[in-house]
Design a protein around this motif. Structure first.
Motif, short mmCIF file in Angstrom:
data_model
loop_
_atom_site.label_atom_id
_atom_site.label_comp_id
_atom_site.label_asym_id
_atom_site.label_seq_id
_atom_site.Cartn_x
_atom_site.Cartn_y
_atom_site.Cartn_z
N VAL A 1 7.17 13.19 0.42
CA VAL A 1 5.81 13.50 0.86
C VAL A 1 5.73 14.98 1.19
O VAL A 1 6.64 15.54 1.80
CB VAL A 1 5.41 12.67 2.09
CG1 VAL A 1 3.96 12.95 2.48
CG2 VAL A 1 5.63 11.18 1.84
N VAL A 2 4.62 15.60 0.79
CA VAL A 2 4.33 16.98 1.19
C VAL A 2 3.41 16.92 2.40
O VAL A 2 2.36 16.28 2.36
CB VAL A 2 3.66 17.77 0.06
CG1 VAL A 2 3.30 19.17 0.54
CG2 VAL A 2 4.58 17.85 -1.16
N LEU A 3 3.81 17.58 3.49
CA LEU A 3 3.04 17.56 4.74
C LEU A 3 2.32 18.89 4.92
O LEU A 3 2.92 19.96 4.77
CB LEU A 3 3.97 17.30 5.92
CG LEU A 3 4.79 15.99 5.86
CD1 LEU A 3 5.73 15.90 7.05
CD2 LEU A 3 3.86 14.78 5.82
N PHE B 1 5.55 1.04 3.92
CA PHE B 1 4.40 0.30 3.39
C PHE B 1 4.02 0.68 1.95
O PHE B 1 3.34 -0.09 1.28
CB PHE B 1 3.18 0.52 4.30
CG PHE B 1 3.36 -0.03 5.67
CD1 PHE B 1 3.34 -1.40 5.90
CD2 PHE B 1 3.57 0.82 6.74
CE1 PHE B 1 3.51 -1.91 7.18
CE2 PHE B 1 3.75 0.32 8.03
CZ PHE B 1 3.73 -1.05 8.25
N ALA B 2 4.45 1.85 1.50
CA ALA B 2 4.08 2.27 0.16
C ALA B 2 5.29 2.60 -0.72
O ALA B 2 5.11 2.96 -1.88
CB ALA B 2 3.16 3.49 0.21
N LEU C 1 -4.66 5.30 2.37
CA LEU C 1 -3.77 5.94 1.41
C LEU C 1 -2.83 4.92 0.77
O LEU C 1 -2.63 4.94 -0.45
CB LEU C 1 -2.97 7.05 2.11
CG LEU C 1 -1.90 7.76 1.27
CD1 LEU C 1 -2.52 8.43 0.05
CD2 LEU C 1 -1.15 8.78 2.12
N VAL C 2 -2.27 4.03 1.57
CA VAL C 2 -1.36 3.01 1.04
C VAL C 2 -2.08 2.12 0.04
O VAL C 2 -1.58 1.84 -1.06
CB VAL C 2 -0.77 2.17 2.19
CG1 VAL C 2 -0.02 0.96 1.65
CG2 VAL C 2 0.14 3.03 3.05
N ARG C 3 -3.28 1.68 0.37
CA ARG C 3 -4.04 0.84 -0.56
C ARG C 3 -4.51 1.63 -1.78
O ARG C 3 -4.57 1.09 -2.90
CB ARG C 3 -5.24 0.23 0.17
CG ARG C 3 -4.84 -0.74 1.28
CD ARG C 3 -6.04 -1.24 2.05
NE ARG C 3 -5.65 -2.22 3.05
CZ ARG C 3 -6.49 -2.75 3.95
NH1 ARG C 3 -7.76 -2.38 3.95
NH2 ARG C 3 -6.06 -3.63 4.83
N ALA D 1 -2.38 3.27 -9.30
CA ALA D 1 -1.37 2.86 -10.27
C ALA D 1 -1.95 2.02 -11.39
O ALA D 1 -1.39 1.98 -12.49
CB ALA D 1 -0.26 2.08 -9.55
N ALA D 2 -3.08 1.35 -11.13
CA ALA D 2 -3.72 0.56 -12.17
C ALA D 2 -4.55 1.40 -13.13
O ALA D 2 -5.00 0.90 -14.16
CB ALA D 2 -4.60 -0.51 -11.53
#
Length: 493
Positions: free
Chosen positions: A433-435, A427-428, A385-387, A393-394
Protein backbone atom coordinates in the motif's frame (compact mmCIF):
# COMPACT_ATOMS: atom_id res chain seq x y z
CA UNK A 1 -27.00 -17.46 -52.24
CA UNK A 2 -25.78 -13.85 -52.21
CA UNK A 3 -25.77 -11.68 -49.11
CA UNK A 4 -28.59 -9.17 -48.42
CA UNK A 5 -27.40 -5.59 -48.76
CA UNK A 6 -28.59 -2.23 -47.45
CA UNK A 7 -27.71 1.10 -49.01
CA UNK A 8 -27.61 4.54 -47.44
CA UNK A 9 -26.12 6.76 -50.12
CA UNK A 10 -26.69 10.41 -50.95
CA UNK A 11 -29.08 10.91 -53.91
CA UNK A 12 -26.38 12.09 -56.32
CA UNK A 13 -24.96 8.58 -56.73
CA UNK A 14 -27.71 6.34 -55.36
CA UNK A 15 -29.41 5.29 -58.60
CA UNK A 16 -26.20 4.51 -60.47
CA UNK A 17 -24.63 2.67 -57.55
CA UNK A 18 -27.77 0.67 -56.72
CA UNK A 19 -28.05 -0.45 -60.32
CA UNK A 20 -24.50 -1.84 -60.24
CA UNK A 21 -25.07 -3.51 -56.88
CA UNK A 22 -28.24 -5.09 -58.24
CA UNK A 23 -26.18 -6.70 -61.01
CA UNK A 24 -23.68 -8.21 -58.59
CA UNK A 25 -23.55 -11.95 -57.99
CA UNK A 26 -22.10 -11.38 -54.53
CA UNK A 27 -24.95 -9.37 -52.95
CA UNK A 28 -28.56 -8.45 -53.58
CA UNK A 29 -30.16 -5.16 -52.54
CA UNK A 30 -32.96 -5.61 -50.01
CA UNK A 31 -33.52 -2.00 -48.92
CA UNK A 32 -32.54 1.48 -50.06
CA UNK A 33 -32.47 3.49 -46.83
CA UNK A 34 -33.35 7.15 -47.02
CA UNK A 35 -31.18 8.19 -44.08
CA UNK A 36 -28.90 6.93 -41.34
CA UNK A 37 -31.72 6.29 -38.88
CA UNK A 38 -33.44 3.92 -41.31
CA UNK A 39 -30.15 2.14 -41.99
CA UNK A 40 -29.46 1.60 -38.28
CA UNK A 41 -33.01 0.40 -37.73
CA UNK A 42 -32.83 -2.06 -40.60
CA UNK A 43 -29.48 -3.40 -39.44
CA UNK A 44 -30.78 -3.80 -35.87
CA UNK A 45 -33.70 -5.82 -37.27
CA UNK A 46 -31.29 -8.12 -39.08
CA UNK A 47 -32.53 -7.18 -42.54
CA UNK A 48 -29.09 -6.92 -44.15
CA UNK A 49 -25.62 -8.39 -43.80
CA UNK A 50 -23.80 -5.76 -45.87
CA UNK A 51 -24.25 -1.98 -45.77
CA UNK A 52 -23.04 0.57 -48.32
CA UNK A 53 -22.69 4.07 -46.89
CA UNK A 54 -21.47 7.31 -48.42
CA UNK A 55 -19.03 9.59 -46.63
CA UNK A 56 -21.37 12.59 -46.91
CA UNK A 57 -24.41 10.78 -45.47
CA UNK A 58 -25.96 13.10 -42.89
CA UNK A 59 -25.16 12.02 -39.34
CA UNK A 60 -22.64 9.33 -40.29
CA UNK A 61 -19.70 9.18 -37.90
CA UNK A 62 -17.40 6.71 -36.16
CA UNK A 63 -20.15 5.78 -33.69
CA UNK A 64 -22.62 4.86 -36.41
CA UNK A 65 -20.04 2.76 -38.23
CA UNK A 66 -19.14 1.01 -35.00
CA UNK A 67 -22.82 0.27 -34.31
CA UNK A 68 -23.08 -1.45 -37.68
CA UNK A 69 -19.90 -3.44 -37.08
CA UNK A 70 -21.13 -4.48 -33.62
CA UNK A 71 -24.23 -5.92 -35.29
CA UNK A 72 -22.04 -8.05 -37.61
CA UNK A 73 -22.84 -5.88 -40.61
CA UNK A 74 -20.07 -5.56 -43.20
CA UNK A 75 -19.61 -1.91 -44.17
CA UNK A 76 -18.52 -0.74 -47.62
CA UNK A 77 -17.78 2.98 -47.87
CA UNK A 78 -18.13 5.13 -50.98
CA UNK A 79 -16.98 8.70 -51.50
CA UNK A 80 -17.04 11.34 -54.19
CA UNK A 81 -14.55 10.62 -56.99
CA UNK A 82 -11.03 11.92 -56.28
CA UNK A 83 -12.02 13.05 -52.76
CA UNK A 84 -9.06 11.78 -50.74
CA UNK A 85 -10.20 13.54 -47.57
CA UNK A 86 -13.49 11.61 -47.50
CA UNK A 87 -11.64 8.38 -48.22
CA UNK A 88 -9.27 8.93 -45.29
CA UNK A 89 -12.19 9.87 -43.04
CA UNK A 90 -14.06 6.64 -43.83
CA UNK A 91 -10.97 4.61 -43.05
CA UNK A 92 -10.50 6.43 -39.76
CA UNK A 93 -14.06 5.53 -38.87
CA UNK A 94 -13.22 1.86 -39.26
CA UNK A 95 -14.46 1.16 -42.81
CA UNK A 96 -12.05 -1.40 -44.25
CA UNK A 97 -13.06 -1.24 -47.91
CA UNK A 98 -13.57 2.19 -49.49
CA UNK A 99 -14.40 2.94 -53.16
CA UNK A 100 -15.22 5.97 -55.28
CA UNK A 101 -18.96 6.26 -55.87
CA UNK A 102 -18.47 5.90 -59.64
CA UNK A 103 -16.45 2.66 -59.39
CA UNK A 104 -16.85 0.27 -62.32
CA UNK A 105 -18.69 -3.02 -61.88
CA UNK A 106 -15.56 -5.24 -61.65
CA UNK A 107 -13.98 -2.92 -59.10
CA UNK A 108 -17.19 -2.87 -57.07
CA UNK A 109 -17.41 -6.68 -57.10
CA UNK A 110 -13.77 -6.96 -56.08
CA UNK A 111 -14.39 -4.58 -53.18
CA UNK A 112 -17.38 -6.63 -52.04
CA UNK A 113 -15.33 -9.84 -52.18
CA UNK A 114 -12.55 -8.20 -50.21
CA UNK A 115 -15.09 -7.07 -47.63
CA UNK A 116 -16.61 -10.54 -47.31
CA UNK A 117 -13.16 -12.05 -46.84
CA UNK A 118 -12.89 -10.05 -43.59
CA UNK A 119 -16.19 -11.43 -42.24
CA UNK A 120 -15.43 -13.03 -38.83
CA UNK A 121 -18.62 -15.14 -39.04
CA UNK A 122 -17.24 -16.89 -42.12
CA UNK A 123 -20.49 -16.55 -44.09
CA UNK A 124 -19.65 -16.29 -47.80
CA UNK A 125 -22.25 -16.03 -50.55
CA UNK A 126 -23.12 -18.99 -52.73
CA UNK A 127 -20.78 -19.25 -55.69
CA UNK A 128 -17.75 -17.85 -53.88
CA UNK A 129 -14.84 -20.23 -53.75
CA UNK A 130 -12.68 -20.02 -50.62
CA UNK A 131 -9.06 -21.12 -50.83
CA UNK A 132 -7.37 -21.23 -47.42
CA UNK A 133 -3.96 -21.67 -48.97
CA UNK A 134 -3.89 -17.96 -49.81
CA UNK A 135 -1.49 -18.39 -52.69
CA UNK A 136 -0.71 -14.85 -53.68
CA UNK A 137 -4.26 -13.49 -54.26
CA UNK A 138 -4.37 -9.79 -53.31
CA UNK A 139 -7.86 -10.15 -51.77
CA UNK A 140 -6.78 -12.03 -48.70
CA UNK A 141 -6.51 -11.94 -44.96
CA UNK A 142 -4.13 -14.17 -43.06
CA UNK A 143 -3.89 -16.87 -45.70
CA UNK A 144 -7.54 -16.66 -46.88
CA UNK A 145 -8.62 -15.92 -50.46
CA UNK A 146 -12.10 -15.27 -51.88
CA UNK A 147 -12.68 -15.93 -55.59
CA UNK A 148 -16.04 -15.46 -57.27
CA UNK A 149 -17.04 -17.32 -60.40
CA UNK A 150 -17.37 -14.82 -63.24
CA UNK A 151 -16.98 -14.77 -66.98
CA UNK A 152 -13.40 -14.54 -68.33
CA UNK A 153 -13.80 -10.80 -69.02
CA UNK A 154 -15.10 -10.19 -65.50
CA UNK A 155 -12.25 -12.24 -64.05
CA UNK A 156 -9.75 -10.06 -65.87
CA UNK A 157 -11.36 -6.90 -64.47
CA UNK A 158 -11.43 -8.39 -61.00
CA UNK A 159 -7.77 -9.36 -61.14
CA UNK A 160 -6.83 -5.78 -62.01
CA UNK A 161 -8.96 -4.31 -59.24
CA UNK A 162 -8.22 -6.72 -56.39
CA UNK A 163 -4.83 -5.27 -55.58
CA UNK A 164 -6.54 -2.18 -54.16
CA UNK A 165 -8.23 -4.06 -51.35
CA UNK A 166 -5.90 -5.84 -48.92
CA UNK A 167 -7.82 -7.27 -45.99
CA UNK A 168 -5.64 -5.33 -43.59
CA UNK A 169 -5.38 -1.64 -44.47
CA UNK A 170 -1.79 -0.73 -45.23
CA UNK A 171 -2.26 2.71 -46.75
CA UNK A 172 -1.57 6.05 -45.16
CA UNK A 173 -3.18 6.41 -41.77
CA UNK A 174 -3.53 9.36 -39.53
CA UNK A 175 -1.86 9.24 -36.12
CA UNK A 176 -4.11 7.42 -33.72
CA UNK A 177 -6.11 5.78 -36.54
CA UNK A 178 -7.87 2.79 -35.11
CA UNK A 179 -8.97 0.55 -37.91
CA UNK A 180 -12.23 -1.34 -37.64
CA UNK A 181 -13.52 -1.73 -34.16
CA UNK A 182 -10.17 -1.20 -32.47
CA UNK A 183 -9.04 1.33 -29.95
CA UNK A 184 -6.01 2.51 -31.90
CA UNK A 185 -3.21 1.41 -29.58
CA UNK A 186 -1.40 -0.45 -32.34
CA UNK A 187 0.18 2.44 -34.24
CA UNK A 188 3.69 3.75 -34.03
CA UNK A 189 4.51 7.22 -32.88
CA UNK A 190 6.17 9.59 -35.30
CA UNK A 191 7.99 12.67 -34.17
CA UNK A 192 6.38 16.03 -34.60
CA UNK A 193 8.53 18.14 -32.34
CA UNK A 194 6.62 17.33 -29.15
CA UNK A 195 8.82 16.70 -26.12
CA UNK A 196 9.16 13.08 -25.21
CA UNK A 197 8.94 11.54 -28.70
CA UNK A 198 10.50 8.13 -28.83
CA UNK A 199 10.17 7.50 -25.09
CA UNK A 200 8.72 4.24 -23.94
CA UNK A 201 6.22 3.23 -21.32
CA UNK A 202 6.93 0.79 -18.52
CA UNK A 203 7.42 -2.64 -20.09
CA UNK A 204 5.45 -5.58 -18.92
CA UNK A 205 2.35 -3.71 -17.79
CA UNK A 206 -1.07 -5.13 -18.50
CA UNK A 207 -3.97 -3.58 -20.38
CA UNK A 208 -4.33 -3.32 -24.15
CA UNK A 209 -1.64 -4.80 -26.37
CA UNK A 210 0.48 -2.16 -28.02
CA UNK A 211 4.03 -1.66 -29.31
CA UNK A 212 6.71 -0.87 -26.77
CA UNK A 213 7.03 2.70 -28.04
CA UNK A 214 3.45 3.57 -27.06
CA UNK A 215 2.91 5.49 -23.84
CA UNK A 216 1.07 3.87 -20.97
CA UNK A 217 -2.38 4.74 -19.66
CA UNK A 218 -2.84 4.89 -15.89
CA UNK A 219 -6.40 5.16 -14.58
CA UNK A 220 -7.08 6.63 -11.13
CA UNK A 221 -10.24 5.22 -9.56
CA UNK A 222 -11.77 5.11 -6.11
CA UNK A 223 -15.08 4.00 -4.56
CA UNK A 224 -18.00 6.23 -3.71
CA UNK A 225 -17.36 9.12 -1.36
CA UNK A 226 -14.52 11.60 -1.57
CA UNK A 227 -11.33 9.59 -1.06
CA UNK A 228 -9.29 12.09 -3.09
CA UNK A 229 -9.27 10.63 -6.61
CA UNK A 230 -8.77 14.00 -8.30
CA UNK A 231 -6.14 15.11 -5.79
CA UNK A 232 -4.12 11.95 -6.38
CA UNK A 233 -4.57 12.06 -10.17
CA UNK A 234 -3.52 15.72 -10.47
CA UNK A 235 -0.48 15.40 -8.24
CA UNK A 236 0.56 12.03 -9.68
CA UNK A 237 0.63 13.60 -13.14
CA UNK A 238 2.46 16.67 -11.83
CA UNK A 239 5.15 14.63 -10.07
CA UNK A 240 5.78 12.53 -13.18
CA UNK A 241 5.74 15.40 -15.68
CA UNK A 242 8.98 16.87 -17.03
CA UNK A 243 9.52 19.16 -20.04
CA UNK A 244 11.40 16.39 -21.85
CA UNK A 245 9.01 13.67 -20.71
CA UNK A 246 5.48 15.08 -20.89
CA UNK A 247 2.31 13.76 -19.24
CA UNK A 248 -1.33 14.07 -20.30
CA UNK A 249 -3.97 14.42 -17.56
CA UNK A 250 -7.49 13.48 -18.72
CA UNK A 251 -10.65 14.16 -16.69
CA UNK A 252 -13.29 11.52 -17.52
CA UNK A 253 -15.36 11.85 -14.35
CA UNK A 254 -18.95 12.03 -15.61
CA UNK A 255 -20.35 12.75 -12.15
CA UNK A 256 -18.18 15.55 -10.82
CA UNK A 257 -15.28 16.59 -13.03
CA UNK A 258 -13.00 18.89 -11.04
CA UNK A 259 -9.53 18.91 -12.59
CA UNK A 260 -10.13 22.24 -14.33
CA UNK A 261 -11.16 23.88 -11.07
CA UNK A 262 -8.27 22.39 -9.10
CA UNK A 263 -5.75 23.70 -11.62
CA UNK A 264 -7.57 26.98 -12.35
CA UNK A 265 -7.92 26.25 -16.07
CA UNK A 266 -10.66 28.56 -17.32
CA UNK A 267 -11.25 27.12 -20.76
CA UNK A 268 -14.26 28.07 -22.87
CA UNK A 269 -15.16 24.45 -23.66
CA UNK A 270 -14.21 21.11 -22.07
CA UNK A 271 -11.16 19.73 -23.81
CA UNK A 272 -12.23 16.10 -23.54
CA UNK A 273 -15.52 16.85 -25.35
CA UNK A 274 -13.69 18.63 -28.16
CA UNK A 275 -11.26 15.74 -28.52
CA UNK A 276 -14.12 13.21 -28.54
CA UNK A 277 -15.93 15.14 -31.27
CA UNK A 278 -12.75 15.20 -33.34
CA UNK A 279 -12.37 11.44 -32.85
CA UNK A 280 -15.96 10.91 -33.99
CA UNK A 281 -15.30 12.94 -37.13
CA UNK A 282 -12.03 11.13 -37.82
CA UNK A 283 -9.96 14.30 -37.53
CA UNK A 284 -8.19 13.66 -34.22
CA UNK A 285 -4.43 13.83 -34.62
CA UNK A 286 -1.49 15.14 -32.61
CA UNK A 287 -2.02 18.80 -33.36
CA UNK A 288 -5.76 18.58 -32.68
CA UNK A 289 -5.17 16.79 -29.37
CA UNK A 290 -2.58 19.28 -28.15
CA UNK A 291 -4.89 22.11 -29.22
CA UNK A 292 -7.57 20.69 -26.92
CA UNK A 293 -5.14 20.18 -24.01
CA UNK A 294 -3.58 23.36 -22.59
CA UNK A 295 -0.16 23.08 -20.98
CA UNK A 296 -0.62 24.11 -17.34
CA UNK A 297 2.99 23.58 -16.29
CA UNK A 298 6.15 22.46 -18.11
CA UNK A 299 5.44 18.96 -19.41
CA UNK A 300 1.87 18.70 -18.09
CA UNK A 301 -1.11 19.02 -20.44
CA UNK A 302 -4.74 18.73 -19.34
CA UNK A 303 -7.88 17.58 -21.13
CA UNK A 304 -10.50 19.19 -18.94
CA UNK A 305 -13.74 17.38 -18.09
CA UNK A 306 -17.41 18.16 -18.51
CA UNK A 307 -18.45 21.19 -16.44
CA UNK A 308 -21.99 19.81 -16.03
CA UNK A 309 -22.79 16.16 -15.24
CA UNK A 310 -25.81 16.15 -17.58
CA UNK A 311 -23.45 16.45 -20.57
CA UNK A 312 -22.14 12.92 -20.10
CA UNK A 313 -23.86 11.80 -23.32
CA UNK A 314 -21.20 13.68 -25.32
CA UNK A 315 -18.56 11.19 -24.18
CA UNK A 316 -19.15 8.04 -26.23
CA UNK A 317 -16.95 5.06 -25.43
CA UNK A 318 -15.52 4.42 -28.89
CA UNK A 319 -14.52 8.09 -29.22
CA UNK A 320 -12.88 8.15 -25.78
CA UNK A 321 -10.84 5.07 -26.58
CA UNK A 322 -9.63 6.83 -29.72
CA UNK A 323 -8.73 9.86 -27.60
CA UNK A 324 -6.76 7.71 -25.15
CA UNK A 325 -5.08 5.95 -28.06
CA UNK A 326 -3.93 9.31 -29.44
CA UNK A 327 -2.74 10.33 -25.97
CA UNK A 328 -0.68 7.13 -25.76
CA UNK A 329 0.79 7.89 -29.18
CA UNK A 330 1.68 11.45 -28.14
CA UNK A 331 3.07 11.25 -24.58
CA UNK A 332 4.77 8.59 -22.50
CA UNK A 333 2.23 8.71 -19.67
CA UNK A 334 -1.50 9.45 -19.63
CA UNK A 335 -3.22 9.79 -16.25
CA UNK A 336 -7.00 9.43 -16.35
CA UNK A 337 -9.31 10.55 -13.54
CA UNK A 338 -12.63 8.63 -13.69
CA UNK A 339 -15.85 8.58 -11.69
CA UNK A 340 -16.66 6.21 -8.85
CA UNK A 341 -19.48 4.19 -10.47
CA UNK A 342 -18.66 1.09 -12.55
CA UNK A 343 -22.16 -0.26 -13.08
CA UNK A 344 -23.17 -1.16 -16.64
CA UNK A 345 -26.54 0.52 -16.11
CA UNK A 346 -27.76 0.14 -19.70
CA UNK A 347 -28.18 -3.60 -19.05
CA UNK A 348 -31.21 -2.69 -16.95
CA UNK A 349 -33.02 -1.40 -20.05
CA UNK A 350 -34.11 -2.99 -23.32
CA UNK A 351 -31.98 -0.62 -25.39
CA UNK A 352 -28.61 -2.34 -25.30
CA UNK A 353 -27.09 0.21 -27.69
CA UNK A 354 -27.98 3.20 -25.51
CA UNK A 355 -25.10 5.39 -24.33
CA UNK A 356 -23.79 4.49 -20.89
CA UNK A 357 -23.44 6.99 -18.07
CA UNK A 358 -20.47 5.00 -16.81
CA UNK A 359 -19.17 4.21 -20.28
CA UNK A 360 -16.31 6.69 -19.95
CA UNK A 361 -14.96 4.96 -16.84
CA UNK A 362 -15.42 1.49 -18.29
CA UNK A 363 -13.78 2.48 -21.58
CA UNK A 364 -10.75 3.86 -19.74
CA UNK A 365 -10.42 0.74 -17.60
CA UNK A 366 -10.63 -1.44 -20.68
CA UNK A 367 -7.42 0.04 -22.11
CA UNK A 368 -5.64 0.77 -18.82
CA UNK A 369 -2.08 -0.44 -18.30
CA UNK A 370 -2.29 0.25 -14.58
CA UNK A 371 -5.05 1.22 -12.17
CA UNK A 372 -4.42 3.35 -9.11
CA UNK A 373 -7.11 2.64 -6.50
CA UNK A 374 -7.63 5.47 -4.02
CA UNK A 375 -9.16 5.13 -0.57
CA UNK A 376 -9.21 7.36 2.49
CA UNK A 377 -7.83 6.52 5.93
CA UNK A 378 -11.02 6.31 7.98
CA UNK A 379 -13.22 3.32 8.92
CA UNK A 380 -16.06 4.10 6.46
CA UNK A 381 -13.75 4.78 3.51
CA UNK A 382 -11.62 1.69 4.21
CA UNK A 383 -14.72 -0.49 4.18
CA UNK A 384 -15.73 1.02 0.84
CA UNK A 385 -12.20 0.47 -0.45
CA UNK A 386 -12.28 -3.25 0.41
CA UNK A 387 -15.61 -3.72 -1.36
CA UNK A 388 -14.53 -1.55 -4.26
CA UNK A 389 -11.49 -3.73 -4.92
CA UNK A 390 -13.79 -6.72 -5.46
CA UNK A 391 -15.97 -4.67 -7.80
CA UNK A 392 -12.95 -3.44 -9.76
CA UNK A 393 -11.61 -6.97 -10.25
CA UNK A 394 -14.76 -7.84 -12.20
CA UNK A 395 -14.14 -4.97 -14.63
CA UNK A 396 -10.40 -5.00 -15.36
CA UNK A 397 -7.43 -7.31 -15.02
CA UNK A 398 -4.86 -4.51 -15.18
CA UNK A 399 -2.28 -4.36 -12.36
CA UNK A 400 -3.48 -2.24 -9.44
CA UNK A 401 -1.70 -0.03 -6.92
CA UNK A 402 -3.64 0.79 -3.76
CA UNK A 403 -3.23 4.28 -2.31
CA UNK A 404 -4.63 5.27 1.07
CA UNK A 405 -5.03 9.01 1.23
CA UNK A 406 -5.37 11.43 4.17
CA UNK A 407 -3.47 9.22 6.61
CA UNK A 408 -3.91 10.61 10.14
CA UNK A 409 -4.06 9.19 13.68
CA UNK A 410 -7.32 10.94 14.57
CA UNK A 411 -9.36 8.69 12.28
CA UNK A 412 -7.82 5.25 12.93
CA UNK A 413 -5.77 5.63 16.12
CA UNK A 414 -2.07 5.65 16.95
CA UNK A 415 0.39 4.39 14.36
CA UNK A 416 -2.13 4.86 11.53
CA UNK A 417 0.13 3.40 8.84
CA UNK A 418 0.43 0.05 10.61
CA UNK A 419 -3.30 -0.09 11.34
CA UNK A 420 -4.27 0.64 7.73
CA UNK A 421 -1.86 -1.97 6.37
CA UNK A 422 -3.14 -4.60 8.79
CA UNK A 423 -6.77 -3.89 7.90
CA UNK A 424 -6.15 -4.15 4.15
CA UNK A 425 -4.04 -7.29 4.57
CA UNK A 426 -6.78 -8.96 6.61
CA UNK A 427 -9.88 -7.96 4.67
CA UNK A 428 -8.60 -7.36 1.13
CA UNK A 429 -5.45 -9.51 0.97
CA UNK A 430 -3.47 -6.41 -0.02
CA UNK A 431 0.07 -6.24 1.34
CA UNK A 432 1.57 -3.40 -0.67
CA UNK A 433 0.00 0.00 0.00
CA UNK A 434 1.14 3.54 -0.76
CA UNK A 435 0.31 5.88 2.14
CA UNK A 436 -0.27 9.61 1.62
CA UNK A 437 -0.13 11.71 4.79
CA UNK A 438 -2.83 14.23 5.60
CA UNK A 439 -1.94 17.84 4.73
CA UNK A 440 -5.20 19.73 4.46
CA UNK A 441 -3.52 23.09 4.92
CA UNK A 442 -1.09 22.49 2.07
CA UNK A 443 -3.79 21.15 -0.26
CA UNK A 444 -6.07 24.08 0.52
CA UNK A 445 -3.26 26.48 -0.34
CA UNK A 446 -2.55 24.65 -3.61
CA UNK A 447 -6.19 24.65 -4.71
CA UNK A 448 -6.58 28.30 -3.77
CA UNK A 449 -3.60 29.14 -5.98
CA UNK A 450 -4.74 26.80 -8.74
CA UNK A 451 -1.48 24.87 -8.56
CA UNK A 452 -0.18 21.42 -7.72
CA UNK A 453 1.58 20.57 -4.46
CA UNK A 454 4.83 20.40 -6.38
CA UNK A 455 4.44 24.07 -7.32
CA UNK A 456 2.62 25.55 -4.33
CA UNK A 457 3.87 23.50 -1.36
CA UNK A 458 6.99 21.52 -2.35
CA UNK A 459 7.67 20.68 1.30
CA UNK A 460 4.22 19.16 1.92
CA UNK A 461 4.32 15.82 3.80
CA UNK A 462 1.71 14.49 1.36
CA UNK A 463 4.28 14.69 -1.45
CA UNK A 464 6.29 11.82 0.02
CA UNK A 465 3.58 9.27 -0.75
CA UNK A 466 2.65 10.93 -4.04
CA UNK A 467 6.26 10.85 -5.25
CA UNK A 468 6.51 7.20 -4.25
CA UNK A 469 3.38 6.52 -6.31
CA UNK A 470 4.76 8.44 -9.30
CA UNK A 471 8.01 6.47 -9.10
CA UNK A 472 6.12 3.18 -9.16
CA UNK A 473 3.91 4.23 -12.07
CA UNK A 474 6.74 5.54 -14.24
CA UNK A 475 9.28 2.93 -13.22
CA UNK A 476 12.00 5.54 -12.88
CA UNK A 477 13.69 7.44 -10.11
CA UNK A 478 12.28 10.93 -9.77
CA UNK A 479 14.41 14.04 -9.60
CA UNK A 480 14.99 15.54 -6.14
CA UNK A 481 12.39 17.90 -4.76
CA UNK A 482 12.57 21.40 -6.13
CA UNK A 483 11.94 24.74 -4.54
CA UNK A 484 8.77 26.74 -4.82
CA UNK A 485 7.55 26.93 -8.42
CA UNK A 486 7.10 30.28 -10.11
CA UNK A 487 5.38 29.12 -13.30
CA UNK A 488 2.42 31.27 -14.26
CA UNK A 489 -0.76 29.28 -14.87
CA UNK A 490 -2.06 29.64 -18.40
CA UNK A 491 -4.53 27.90 -20.62
CA UNK A 492 -2.68 28.95 -23.77
CA UNK A 493 -1.18 26.19 -25.85
Amino acid sequence: MSLPLLTAVTPQYEAQLTSKLGSSSVVHVVRRCADLAELLGASAAGVGRVAVVSADLRGLDRGAVQDLIDRDVLVLGVHRPDDEADERMLRRWGVRVVLPADAAQPELDAGLLALISTDPTGSAPHGAEVDHAGAGDPVQGAGTTERARHSPSEQEGLSQARGRFPTEDVGEKAPGDTGAGGHGFGHDRTGDGLPGDGQTGVPGQGGADRPHDQGQVVVVWGPVGSPGRTTVAVNLAAEAAEPADPVMLVDLDTYGAAVAQVLAVLDEAPGVAAAARAADKGTLDRSTLTGCAPEVSPGLRVLTGMPRPDRWTELREHALQDVLAQCAATVTLTVVDIGFCLEADEELSFDTTAPRRNGAALAALEVADQVVVVGSADPVALQRLVRGLDQLAAVTSAPTTVVVNRLRPGAVGKDPGRRVREALRRFANVDDVVLVDEDQVGLDAAVLAGRTLREARPGSPARTGLRELAGRVTGRELAPRRGRGRQRRTADV
